[in-house]
Design a protein around this motif. Structure first.
Motif, PDB file in Angstrom:
ATOM      1  N   MET A  30      -8.908  -7.101 -11.051  1.00 20.26           N
ATOM      2  CA  MET A  30     -10.283  -6.772 -11.383  1.00 20.26           C
ATOM      3  C   MET A  30     -10.887  -6.002 -10.217  1.00 20.26           C
ATOM      4  O   MET A  30     -10.810  -6.439  -9.071  1.00 20.26           O
ATOM      5  CB  MET A  30     -11.108  -8.028 -11.652  1.00 20.26           C
ATOM      6  CG  MET A  30     -12.499  -7.687 -12.166  1.00 20.26           C
ATOM      7  SD  MET A  30     -13.509  -9.144 -12.381  1.00 20.26           S
ATOM      8  CE  MET A  30     -13.910  -9.007 -14.122  1.00 20.26           C
ATOM      9  N   MET A  74     -14.118  -4.891  -8.559  1.00 20.02           N
ATOM     10  CA  MET A  74     -15.536  -5.219  -8.569  1.00 20.02           C
ATOM     11  C   MET A  74     -16.328  -4.315  -7.626  1.00 20.02           C
ATOM     12  O   MET A  74     -17.403  -4.682  -7.144  1.00 20.02           O
ATOM     13  CB  MET A  74     -15.731  -6.692  -8.201  1.00 20.02           C
ATOM     14  CG  MET A  74     -15.014  -7.606  -9.179  1.00 20.02           C
ATOM     15  SD  MET A  74     -15.304  -9.360  -8.890  1.00 20.02           S
ATOM     16  CE  MET A  74     -17.004  -9.527  -9.447  1.00 20.02           C
ATOM     17  N   HIS A  94      -9.792  -8.178  -6.917  1.00 19.77           N
ATOM     18  CA  HIS A  94      -9.106  -9.466  -6.873  1.00 19.77           C
ATOM     19  C   HIS A  94      -8.201  -9.624  -8.074  1.00 19.77           C
ATOM     20  O   HIS A  94      -8.350  -8.930  -9.083  1.00 19.77           O
ATOM     21  CB  HIS A  94     -10.107 -10.616  -6.775  1.00 19.77           C
ATOM     22  CG  HIS A  94     -10.959 -10.784  -8.001  1.00 19.77           C
ATOM     23  ND1 HIS A  94     -10.552 -11.525  -9.073  1.00 19.77           N
ATOM     24  CD2 HIS A  94     -12.177 -10.290  -8.315  1.00 19.77           C
ATOM     25  CE1 HIS A  94     -11.498 -11.485  -9.997  1.00 19.77           C
ATOM     26  NE2 HIS A  94     -12.495 -10.745  -9.561  1.00 19.77           N
ATOM     27  N   MET A 139     -12.567 -14.501 -14.801  1.00 24.17           N
ATOM     28  CA  MET A 139     -13.901 -13.902 -14.953  1.00 24.17           C
ATOM     29  C   MET A 139     -13.932 -13.074 -16.220  1.00 24.17           C
ATOM     30  O   MET A 139     -12.903 -12.562 -16.647  1.00 24.17           O
ATOM     31  CB  MET A 139     -14.214 -12.950 -13.789  1.00 24.17           C
ATOM     32  CG  MET A 139     -14.523 -13.613 -12.473  1.00 24.17           C
ATOM     33  SD  MET A 139     -14.866 -12.344 -11.231  1.00 24.17           S
ATOM     34  CE  MET A 139     -16.489 -11.796 -11.756  1.00 24.17           C
TER      35      MET A 139
HETATM   36 CU   LIG Z   1     -14.122 -10.451 -10.720  1.00 26.61          CU
END
Ligand SMILES: [Cu+2]
Length: 264
Positions: free
Chosen positions: A89, A91, A96, A121
């Motif tokens: 991911m 961000m 991460h 998430m």
């Molecule tokens: Cu995330």
């Protein structure tokens, strides 16, 4: 003697019946995974087509992801390869990953490689599917973007040791009145890229109906099987809203969490 003869006949019939209904009894159809699974995406690299399939649409939690590998030139299915999926991911400020499971060994199962990802998430994730063909050593990677919806199947909890733990409810997927298989996974965040399975915990489980102030008998505390998967049994004695409290210990108490489960 009669018993043995009966057993042999019964065994033969099972084989014959299995032979006839092979297609329909397989949970995942290797030739056409499209029929029983959802296509997540596909890509191509190094002369291979890589297709990703899942059992349901993605929400926060544990998802098995099936990989079909095909040689582009011959359309031949690859049935021996090392296959893994790394979720990422982005961000903005930082990237991460998330807990994930590689296909075990190199032999395909019904033509598919079985991986899993624990989405921690909601949002857009990149799934990086890596493969290494056992036949010729060819290595490749394909990246597919997927959307993950919000969900309540995963809890992020800080343990008494200060580490971040991820507890995921895998089963029951469809809770029923009576005894249900309970499966949870436990991982912790070692770094933003590494989420090892936690295999050495003692788990105490207690289901209750908070609105009615009662619990249920004959529950079986989850125990570790492999790769951070813990299996137990939970008894929902009636329909309605249940809470399953889980206490995790490693010698001393480590963390507590709970899942709210509605039994229809
Ligand atoms: Cu995330």
């Amino acid at each position: 003697m009669h018993c043995i003869r009966f057993a042999v006949v019964a065994f033969m019939s099972v084989i014959l019946m299995a032979g006839c209904s092979e297609e329909s009894t397989q949970p995942v159809n290797n030739e056409n995974p499209e029929e029983s699974l959802l296509k997540v995406g596909e890509g191509a690299d190094q002369g291979y087509k890589v297709e990703l399939y899942s059992e349901n649409t993605f929400a926060i939690g544990y998802h098995r992801i099936y990989v079909k590998l095909t040689r582009t030139s011959t359309h031949a299915l690859v049935d021996r390869a090392a296959v893994s999926i790394i979720p990422m991911m982005n961000m903005g400020q930082m990237k991460h990953s998330a807990p994930h499971e590689d296909h075990e060994g190199v032999a395909a199962i019904n033509g598919l490689f079985h991986c899993a990802v624990n989405f921690i998430m909601a949002g857009t994730w990149e799934l990086r599917a890596n493969f290494r063909d056992e036949k010729n050593g060819t290595v490749g990677e394909v990246a597919v973007n997927v959307n993950v919806a919000a969900g309540n199947m995963l809890k992020s909890v800080v343990g008494t040791d200060g580490k971040n733990y991820f507890i995921t409810l895998v089963k029951p997927e469809k809770p029923v009145v009576g005894m249900n298989d309970l499966e949870i996974t436990v991982h912790y965040r070692e770094t933003m890229m590494s989420f090892p399975a936690v295999e050495n915990l003692t788990v105490k489980m207690e289901p209750t109906m908070p609105s009615m102030g009662h619990g249920s008998p004959n529950n079986v505390d989850p125990t570790h099987q492999q790769n951070g998967h813990y299996l137990g049994k939970v008894n929902f004695t009636m329909t309605g809203d249940w809470r399953v409290d889980l206490d995790f210990a490693r010698g001393d108490s480590l963390l507590h969490t709970s899942f709210d489960i509605t039994v229809p």
